[in-house]
Motif scaffolding. Structure first.
Motif, PDB file in Angstrom:
ATOM      1  N   ASP A  15       0.827  -1.211   0.000  1.00 29.42           N
ATOM      2  CA  ASP A  15       0.000   0.000   0.000  1.00 29.42           C
ATOM      3  C   ASP A  15       0.866   1.269   0.000  1.00 29.42           C
ATOM      4  OD1 ASP A  15      -2.417   1.318  -0.011  1.00 29.42           O
ATOM      5  OD2 ASP A  15      -2.462   1.545   2.156  1.00 29.42           O
ATOM      6  N   LEU A  16       1.835   1.276  -0.913  1.00 31.97           N
ATOM      7  CA  LEU A  16       2.803   2.381  -0.963  1.00 31.97           C
ATOM      8  C   LEU A  16       2.179   3.619  -1.623  1.00 31.97           C
ATOM      9  CD1 LEU A  16       5.820   3.206  -0.524  1.00 31.97           C
ATOM     10  CD2 LEU A  16       6.233   2.418  -2.863  1.00 31.97           C
ATOM     11  N   HIS A  17       2.232   4.719  -0.891  1.00 27.46           N
ATOM     12  CA  HIS A  17       1.786   6.012  -1.435  1.00 27.46           C
ATOM     13  C   HIS A  17       2.974   6.970  -1.396  1.00 27.46           C
ATOM     14  CE1 HIS A  17      -2.709   5.370  -1.208  1.00 27.46           C
ATOM     15  NE2 HIS A  17      -2.252   4.382  -0.468  1.00 27.46           N
ATOM     16  N   ILE A  18       3.196   7.680  -2.489  1.00 24.57           N
ATOM     17  CA  ILE A  18       4.302   8.647  -2.534  1.00 24.57           C
ATOM     18  C   ILE A  18       3.788   9.939  -3.167  1.00 24.57           C
ATOM     19  CG2 ILE A  18       6.635   9.110  -3.395  1.00 24.57           C
ATOM     20  CD1 ILE A  18       6.953   6.054  -3.709  1.00 24.57           C
ATOM     21  N   ARG A  19       4.207  11.044  -2.568  1.00 27.94           N
ATOM     22  CA  ARG A  19       3.825  12.329  -3.148  1.00 27.94           C
ATOM     23  C   ARG A  19       5.071  13.195  -3.291  1.00 27.94           C
ATOM     24  NH1 ARG A  19       1.039  15.335   2.118  1.00 27.94           N
ATOM     25  NH2 ARG A  19       2.970  15.607   3.250  1.00 27.94           N
ATOM     26  N   TYR A  20       4.981  14.151  -4.196  1.00 28.18           N
ATOM     27  CA  TYR A  20       6.042  15.145  -4.348  1.00 28.18           C
ATOM     28  C   TYR A  20       5.480  16.511  -3.989  1.00 28.18           C
ATOM     29  CZ  TYR A  20       8.968  11.883  -7.055  1.00 28.18           C
ATOM     30  OH  TYR A  20       9.745  10.834  -7.456  1.00 28.18           O
ATOM     31  N   GLU A  21       6.372  17.340  -3.504  1.00 27.29           N
ATOM     32  CA  GLU A  21       5.981  18.742  -3.321  1.00 27.29           C
ATOM     33  C   GLU A  21       5.944  19.365  -4.711  1.00 27.29           C
ATOM     34  OE1 GLU A  21       8.071  20.878  -0.170  1.00 27.29           O
ATOM     35  OE2 GLU A  21       7.731  22.725  -1.304  1.00 27.29           O
ATOM     36  N   THR A  22       4.830  19.977  -5.038  1.00 29.11           N
ATOM     37  CA  THR A  22       4.678  20.491  -6.400  1.00 29.11           C
ATOM     38  C   THR A  22       4.725  22.026  -6.445  1.00 29.11           C
ATOM     39  OG1 THR A  22       2.301  20.326  -6.061  1.00 29.11           O
ATOM     40  CG2 THR A  22       3.342  18.546  -7.291  1.00 29.11           C
ATOM     41  N   GLY A  23       4.792  22.632  -5.292  1.00 32.17           N
ATOM     42  CA  GLY A  23       4.860  24.095  -5.278  1.00 32.17           C
ATOM     43  C   GLY A  23       4.489  24.621  -3.894  1.00 32.17           C
ATOM     44  N   ARG A  24       4.366  25.935  -3.813  1.00 30.21           N
ATOM     45  CA  ARG A  24       4.024  26.555  -2.527  1.00 30.21           C
ATOM     46  C   ARG A  24       2.958  27.608  -2.757  1.00 30.21           C
ATOM     47  NH1 ARG A  24       7.493  25.542   2.289  1.00 30.21           N
ATOM     48  NH2 ARG A  24       8.625  23.748   1.532  1.00 30.21           N
ATOM     49  N   SER A  25       2.094  27.758  -1.785  1.00 29.94           N
ATOM     50  CA  SER A  25       1.118  28.844  -1.865  1.00 29.94           C
ATOM     51  C   SER A  25       1.843  30.152  -1.586  1.00 29.94           C
ATOM     52  CB  SER A  25       0.020  28.626  -0.822  1.00 29.94           C
ATOM     53  OG  SER A  25       0.550  28.916   0.462  1.00 29.94           O
ATOM     54  N   ILE A  26       1.153  31.272  -1.778  1.00 29.75           N
ATOM     55  CA  ILE A  26       1.801  32.555  -1.500  1.00 29.75           C
ATOM     56  C   ILE A  26       2.145  32.703  -0.027  1.00 29.75           C
ATOM     57  CG2 ILE A  26       0.947  33.896  -3.466  1.00 29.75           C
ATOM     58  CD1 ILE A  26      -1.250  34.958  -1.525  1.00 29.75           C
ATOM     59  N   GLY A  28       3.531  30.282   1.563  1.00 26.54           N
ATOM     60  CA  GLY A  28       4.669  29.390   1.802  1.00 26.54           C
ATOM     61  C   GLY A  28       4.257  27.978   2.200  1.00 26.54           C
ATOM     62  N   THR A  29       2.932  27.705   2.195  1.00 24.79           N
ATOM     63  CA  THR A  29       2.490  26.347   2.531  1.00 24.79           C
ATOM     64  C   THR A  29       2.765  25.422   1.338  1.00 24.79           C
ATOM     65  OG1 THR A  29       0.647  27.520   3.535  1.00 24.79           O
ATOM     66  CG2 THR A  29       0.538  25.102   3.518  1.00 24.79           C
ATOM     67  N   PRO A  30       3.405  24.272   1.604  1.00 25.95           N
ATOM     68  CA  PRO A  30       3.694  23.382   0.474  1.00 25.95           C
ATOM     69  C   PRO A  30       2.432  22.765  -0.127  1.00 25.95           C
ATOM     70  CG  PRO A  30       4.516  22.438   2.544  1.00 25.95           C
ATOM     71  CD  PRO A  30       3.951  23.781   2.877  1.00 25.95           C
ATOM     72  N   ARG A  31       2.454  22.601  -1.454  1.00 26.44           N
ATOM     73  CA  ARG A  31       1.387  21.856  -2.134  1.00 26.44           C
ATOM     74  C   ARG A  31       1.994  20.546  -2.601  1.00 26.44           C
ATOM     75  NH1 ARG A  31       0.440  26.610  -5.261  1.00 26.44           N
ATOM     76  NH2 ARG A  31      -1.199  27.878  -4.305  1.00 26.44           N
ATOM     77  N   TYR A  32       1.170  19.485  -2.514  1.00 26.34           N
ATOM     78  CA  TYR A  32       1.675  18.165  -2.879  1.00 26.34           C
ATOM     79  C   TYR A  32       0.836  17.541  -3.976  1.00 26.34           C
ATOM     80  CZ  TYR A  32       4.173  18.461   1.565  1.00 26.34           C
ATOM     81  OH  TYR A  32       4.979  18.857   2.594  1.00 26.34           O
TER      82      TYR A  32
END
Ligand SMILES: Nc1ncnc2c1ncn2[C@@H]1O[C@H](COP(=O)(O)OP(=O)(O)OP(=O)(O)O)[C@@H](O)[C@H]1O
Ligand SMILES: [Mg+2]
Length: 274
Positions: A15-26, A28-32
């Protein structure tokens, strides 16, 4: 090590789940963005697990998670029974770094252009095994012989070697610490067909001699069919088919796998599915 560790699979992914950080909100909160969505498979000792699928489906991402180069969001990766996904980031025991090695597609990039072939292999032997002097020399010579590289090529730089010879250097370097599992990420994809066949024969021989296990990542289903024992077909981070190579190739369950197989003109042994 318990009995079940010895007889169970070398690697067990659940049940492997992997995410990448795809950017940041203005703010500075990371988006995945999640790219692997609950993948499970086993790699048996001394066997080869093939990971196939279109570009961007998550093959290298799974390989990187096994190598602990990227964090796991959820799920487990058990190696010899130990969940390596539980270990804190940046704290990978040397024993695991020795046990799991990688060979990449492009040896020209993965090898140091300024390092002669002999030194490339010797450096890995020195680092992992701490050998010096005559024992180091013997060990490097043995590795050259194991991968079918004449020792006279030891003084060559990567640019002075053919693609197949470069990949043999990369394989010798990976074997320097006697790994149990080698992740081959498109390891033969950049080679011409006859060199590819030689390197595949080499991988097969090394497996028979050393009991090595491979995760063999490839977009070439013909190569996967000839080398792998079991295979997972990945589409957008999920398996569409998973099982022994003969089952998946002869009787694919999903339209996606069938389409992939249909795209190979030189694939005569496949039964046509309804
Ligand atoms: N460092 C990263 N940051 C953000 N997204 C990434 C990163 N690395 C990969 N991705 C994305 O994750 C997805 C899976 O990529 P991955 O490299 O695992 O694919 P792949 O199956 O190995 O493809 P290929 O056959 O082209 O090598 C892709 O959508 C890719 O764009
Ligand atoms: Mg890849």
């Amino acid at each position: 090590m318990t009995q079940s560790d010895i007889t169970g699979p070398l690697l067990s992914v659940r049940d492997l789940h992997i995410r990448y950080e795809t950017g940041r909100s203005i703010w500075g909160t990371p988006r995945y963005g999640e790219v692997v969505h609950g993948v499970s498979f086993d790699v048996k000792r001394g066997q080869t697990f093939g990971l196939v699928g279109e570009s961007g489906s998550g093959k290298s991402t799974i390989g990187k998670a096994i190598l602990r180069q990227i964090p796991v969001l959820r799920g487990s990766i058990r190696f010899d029974g130990k969940n390596i996904a539980d270990w804190p980031a940046g704290r990978t025991p040397l024993s695991y770094r020795r046990a799991v090695q990688v060979v990449f597609q492009n040896p020209r990039l993965s090898l140091n252009a300024r390092m002669q072939a002999w030194d490339t292999v010797a450096e890995a032997v020195r680092f992992h095994l701490g050998l010096r002097g005559a024992r180091l020399k013997d060990r490097v010579a043995q590795l050259f012989s194991d991968v079918g590289l004449p020792t006279q090529l030891g003084s060559r730089y990567p640019d002075e070697l053919s693609g197949g010879q470069q990949q043999r250097v990369a394989i010798a370097r990976a074997l320097a610490c006697d790994p149990e599992l080698v992740i081959c990420d498109e390891a033969v994809s950049a080679l011409d067909v006859s060199t590819q066949a030689q390197v595949i024969a080499l991988l097969r021989r090394l497996q028979a001699e050393r009991g090595l296990s491979y995760v063999f990542i490839s977009h070439d289903l013909g190569v996967v069919r000839s080398l792998c024992h079991s295979v997972g077909v990945l589409q957008k981070g999920r398996f569409t088919d998973l099982g022994p190579v003969s089952d998946v190739f002869e009787n694919p369950q999903s339209p996606y796998t069938r389409a992939l197989l249909d795209a190979i003109p030189r694939f005569p042994g496949r039964r046509e599915s309804a």
